[in-house]
Design an enzyme around this catalytic site. Structure first.
Site, short mmCIF file in Angstrom:
data_model
loop_
_atom_site.label_atom_id
_atom_site.label_comp_id
_atom_site.label_asym_id
_atom_site.label_seq_id
_atom_site.Cartn_x
_atom_site.Cartn_y
_atom_site.Cartn_z
N GLY A 185 6.44 -6.52 -0.54
CA GLY A 185 5.77 -6.44 0.75
C GLY A 185 6.71 -6.88 1.85
CB SER A 186 6.08 -7.82 5.34
OG SER A 186 5.14 -8.88 5.14
CD1 TRP B 278 -0.14 -1.42 3.20
CD2 TRP B 278 0.63 0.68 3.28
NE1 TRP B 278 0.66 -1.31 4.31
CE2 TRP B 278 1.14 -0.05 4.38
CE3 TRP B 278 0.98 2.02 3.13
CZ2 TRP B 278 1.98 0.55 5.35
CZ3 TRP B 278 1.82 2.61 4.07
CH2 TRP B 278 2.30 1.87 5.15
CG ASN B 279 5.09 1.20 0.72
OD1 ASN B 279 4.74 0.47 -0.19
ND2 ASN B 279 6.33 1.24 1.18
N PRO C 94 -3.53 -5.40 -6.13
CG PRO C 94 -4.86 -3.50 -6.49
CD PRO C 94 -4.61 -4.89 -7.01
CB ALA C 95 -2.17 -3.05 -0.68
CB SER C 96 -7.28 -4.73 0.79
OG SER C 96 -7.16 -6.04 0.25
CB CYS D 264 10.94 -1.05 1.47
SG CYS D 264 11.29 -0.39 -0.16
CD GLU E 298 10.14 -5.05 -8.52
OE1 GLU E 298 10.04 -4.11 -7.70
OE2 GLU E 298 9.16 -5.78 -8.81
CD GLU F 219 10.37 -2.52 6.93
OE1 GLU F 219 9.64 -3.53 6.99
OE2 GLU F 219 10.82 -2.09 5.86
CD GLU G 291 12.62 -5.82 -5.35
OE1 GLU G 291 13.21 -6.09 -6.39
OE2 GLU G 291 13.20 -5.37 -4.35
CG LEU G 292 10.82 -9.97 0.35
CD1 LEU G 292 11.34 -11.29 0.89
CD2 LEU G 292 9.32 -10.02 0.14
N1 LIG Z 1 11.43 -4.09 -1.12
C1 LIG Z 1 10.53 -3.26 -1.62
O1 LIG Z 1 10.62 -2.80 -2.78
C2 LIG Z 1 9.35 -2.88 -0.79
C3 LIG Z 1 8.51 -1.87 -1.25
C4 LIG Z 1 7.41 -1.52 -0.46
C5 LIG Z 1 7.14 -2.16 0.74
N2 LIG Z 1 7.96 -3.14 1.15
C6 LIG Z 1 7.73 -3.80 2.43
O2 LIG Z 1 6.31 -4.07 2.59
C7 LIG Z 1 5.96 -3.94 3.96
C8 LIG Z 1 4.83 -2.95 4.10
O3 LIG Z 1 3.85 -3.16 3.11
P1 LIG Z 1 2.58 -4.03 3.47
O4 LIG Z 1 2.13 -3.76 4.87
O5 LIG Z 1 1.59 -3.90 2.37
O6 LIG Z 1 3.19 -5.51 3.42
P2 LIG Z 1 2.41 -6.87 3.52
O7 LIG Z 1 3.43 -7.93 3.33
O8 LIG Z 1 1.56 -6.94 4.73
O9 LIG Z 1 1.41 -6.87 2.26
C9 LIG Z 1 1.93 -6.75 0.97
C10 LIG Z 1 0.87 -7.27 -0.02
O10 LIG Z 1 0.68 -8.66 0.20
C11 LIG Z 1 -0.69 -8.94 0.47
N3 LIG Z 1 -0.73 -10.08 1.38
C12 LIG Z 1 -0.61 -10.09 2.72
N4 LIG Z 1 -0.70 -11.36 3.18
C13 LIG Z 1 -0.87 -12.16 2.09
C14 LIG Z 1 -1.04 -13.57 1.89
N5 LIG Z 1 -1.04 -14.42 2.92
N6 LIG Z 1 -1.20 -14.04 0.63
C15 LIG Z 1 -1.22 -13.18 -0.42
N7 LIG Z 1 -1.07 -11.84 -0.30
C16 LIG Z 1 -0.90 -11.35 0.94
C17 LIG Z 1 -1.21 -7.65 1.05
O11 LIG Z 1 -2.62 -7.58 0.91
C18 LIG Z 1 -0.50 -6.62 0.19
O12 LIG Z 1 -1.16 -6.50 -1.05
C19 LIG Z 1 7.21 -3.46 4.66
O13 LIG Z 1 7.88 -4.55 5.23
C20 LIG Z 1 8.06 -2.87 3.55
O14 LIG Z 1 9.43 -2.89 3.86
C21 LIG Z 1 9.08 -3.52 0.42
O1 LIG Z 2 8.93 1.33 -0.24
C1 LIG Z 2 9.38 0.84 -1.21
C2 LIG Z 2 9.70 1.56 -2.48
O2 LIG Z 2 10.32 0.65 -3.34
C3 LIG Z 2 10.53 2.75 -2.17
S1 LIG Z 2 11.13 3.59 -3.56
O3 LIG Z 2 10.11 4.59 -3.92
O4 LIG Z 2 11.33 2.62 -4.67
O5 LIG Z 2 12.38 4.20 -3.12
#
Ligand SMILES: NC(=O)c1ccc[n+]([C@@H]2O[C@H](COP(=O)([O-])OP(=O)(O)OC[C@H]3O[C@@H](n4cnc5c(N)ncnc54)[C@H](O)[C@@H]3O)[C@@H](O)[C@H]2O)c1
Ligand SMILES: O=C[C@H](O)CS(=O)(=O)O
Length: 492
Positions: A240-241, A163-164, A188-190, A296, A470, A393, A262-263
């Site tokens: 995501g996480s 979602w961020n 996409p995120a909900s 992230c 990416e 984090e 991308e975690l």
């Molecule tokens: N490395 C990167 O490029 C990057 C970029 C943005 C965010 N992040 C990371 O994402 C986290 C924050 O974002 P968030 O809260 O949306 O993360 P999240 O992992 O909770 O959710 C990410 C996505 O996965 C979905 N999801 C959650 N559980 C799932 C499951 N069991 N099965 C399928 N899909 C599922 C969510 O609905 C969302 O769309 C932070 O840890 C951040 O560091 C990483």
């Molecule tokens: O939060 C994750 C994003 O990938 C950050 S950035 O906009 O790509 O720097």
């Protein structure tokens, strides 16, 4: 029935879609179930989206699969032209895309507009890169034989995004896939579906054929299970996480899918005694407080050498206290709300734990007087290594300062984490620049820079921060298969 807020004042209201895009049709869930989407600044419901289950998700995968042969057969140049038109449409509709983004994610409008341009840059970049998915001709190892290496699209991909960054995390995945001839399903995120759905509207207008890009919404467990288990999906790109990434990796293993992960991150931001202090403060502010600390790659631990610790802490606190906290649509606001109450609770937990272990508040430290999801930009000093905020984090507007004495100690502290996404350090010593950059176990390193993400450079992490890259020329490989063809019977 939830009473949605007044419609967003968009220049083009047709960009706001409360339906899923499947096979070129905007549809509801078969059950009629929907999910509300709230504005994190006000708590108001801004709309609702369909709650797809496994059956609807499967239909979206089948639509992508049906569209794949024709889309793959197009010339790279023809696909490129459609992506170029999408890039132009995103820029032409930037104000509406930004307002939709701010309404569902909360970031200040100026940041949202910046993200739209950043997101569009991936479409522009891969519109060109897709025409350069070169293979090889290898000097034959036997008379009468030729050795070819072909690059081919991986097929149907799934993208699950956070979602961020509601726009950039979509296009950073979809653009390379479409450019090389893949078709896909985006979930996409909900919390932030409307930005992705608006990009879907613009993709249709750009001429993307039905079924090439499908955008679905629905509970993550059901949609995710189908996207990771369905054998028609040959690749999953997830952002995501790390916790969720590990679950999805396991689910993808059963059908041996290609994956891009991308975690999570835990970025160290190191300030050496010889740094340009004002530049280091500016870099720390940019890295730490972008998107209210919900990125992230934001500085999660700020390591400051003893000699300049107090001077840096004072300057950083002054800059943090000067930020304006409020709804992203309010003029001059530089810190929006956190995404939800859980995010506020995590920030409070990290601050409380650090204070209990001997840290001190230099500025901020508590919920903002505006209430709700708003939080004071915070600087903590003398945070001990044992604090939760060192290892976890935070994903919020908290800058914890840790002291160090030597370069070796700074590197050891910086690398003391399972994460390895982004790291930053400030120094004017050239030798130190190379020693420290080479010693840091991170996929992305900023030297005297606090924000370095760009479409032209590879984005991705070491260790438990992910798999793959990416953006850049490397991002294309995530959607390509390598095929070795040996042609015999040639005679010479
Ligand atoms: N490395 C990167 O490029 C990057 C970029 C943005 C965010 N992040 C990371 O994402 C986290 C924050 O974002 P968030 O809260 O949306 O993360 P999240 O992992 O909770 O959710 C990410 C996505 O996965 C979905 N999801 C959650 N559980 C799932 C499951 N069991 N099965 C399928 N899909 C599922 C969510 O609905 C969302 O769309 C932070 O840890 C951040 O560091 C990483
Ligand atoms: O939060 C994750 C994003 O990938 C950050 S950035 O906009 O790509 O720097």
């Amino acid at each position: 029935m939830l009473n949605p807020a007044a419609p967003l004042p968009l220049k083009d209201p047709s960009l706001f879609r409360q339906a899923c895009l499947v096979g070129g049709r905007w549809i509801e869930a078969e059950s009629g179930r929907t999910m509300p989407v709230r504005n994190p600044a006000t708590g108001e419901v801004i709309g609702s989206v369909p709650a797809f289950g496994r059956a609807e998700t499967r239909a979206a995968i089948e639509a992508a699969s049906a569209a794949y042969p024709a889309w793959r057969a197009m010339l790279a140049k023809e696909r490129s032209a459609i992506l170029r038109r999408l890039y132009e449409l995103m820029l032409a509709n930037a104000d509406d895309l930004a307002l939709i983004m701010t309404s569902e994610q909360g970031k200040p409008l100026a940041e949202a507009k910046g993200e739209v341009a950043y997101a569009a840059s991936f479409v522009e970049w891969f519109a060109e890169e897709g025409k350069r998915a070169y293979g090889d001709m290898i000097p034959q190892n036997q008379k009468g034989r030729r050795i070819l290496v072909m690059k081919e699209p991986v097929g149907v991909f799934a993208a699950i995004t956070p979602w961020n960054f509601p726009a950039a995390m979509i296009t950073r995945k979809v653009a390379p896939g479409l450019a090389v001839g893949c078709t896909g399903v985006v979930r996409p995120a909900s919390q932030t579906p409307f930005t992705a759905l608006a990009i879907g509207v613009l993709a249709e207008r750009a001429g993307l054929p039905p079924g090439v890009m499908n955008i679905i919404t629905g509970p993550s467990a059901e949609t995710g299970a189908e996207l990771t288990e369905n054998p028609m999906v040959r690749k999953l790109s997830f952002t995501g996480s790390t916790e969720v990434g590990k679950v999805l990796l396991e689910q993808c293993a059963r059908t041996v899918k290609r994956v891009s992960m991308e975690l999570g991150g835990n970025a160290p931001f190191i300030v050496f005694d010889d740094a340009d202090l004002d530049a280091a403060v500016a870099g720390a502010m940019a890295s730490k407080f972008r998107n209210t600390g919900q990125t992230c790659v934001c500085a999660n631990r700020i390591l400051v050498q003893d000699g300049i610790f107090e001077a840096f802490a004072t300057k950083l606190a002054e800059a943090a206290a000067a930020m304006k906290v409020g709804p992203g649509v309010e003029p001059g606001v530089t810190q929006g709300p956190l995404i939800n109450a859980d995010a506020v609770a995590k920030v409070e937990e990290h601050i409380g734990d650090a204070l209990a272990r001997g840290a001190r508040v230099v500025t901020g430290g508590k919920r903002h007087p505006r209430g709700g999801n708003f939080f004071e930009p915070t600087v903590l000093a003398d945070v001990p290594r044992e604090a939760k905020i060192f290892s976890e984090e935070t994903f919020g507007p908290v800058a914890p300062l840790f002291r160090f004495r030597t370069e070796e100690e700074a590197i050891r502290l910086a690398n003391d984490t399972p994460f390895g996404l982004a790291a930053y350090f400030y120094t004017r010593d050239v030798g130190r620049m190379f020693r420290v950059a080479e010693a840091l176990e991170y996929g992305i390193v900023g030297v005297n820079e606090g924000i370095i993400s760009t479409e032209v450079a590879p984005f991705g992490g070491f260790k438990e921060s992910g798999l793959g890259r990416e953006g850049s020329k490397y991002g294309l490989d995530e959607y390509l298969e390598v095929k070795y063809v040996a042609v015999g019977g040639i005679g010479t």
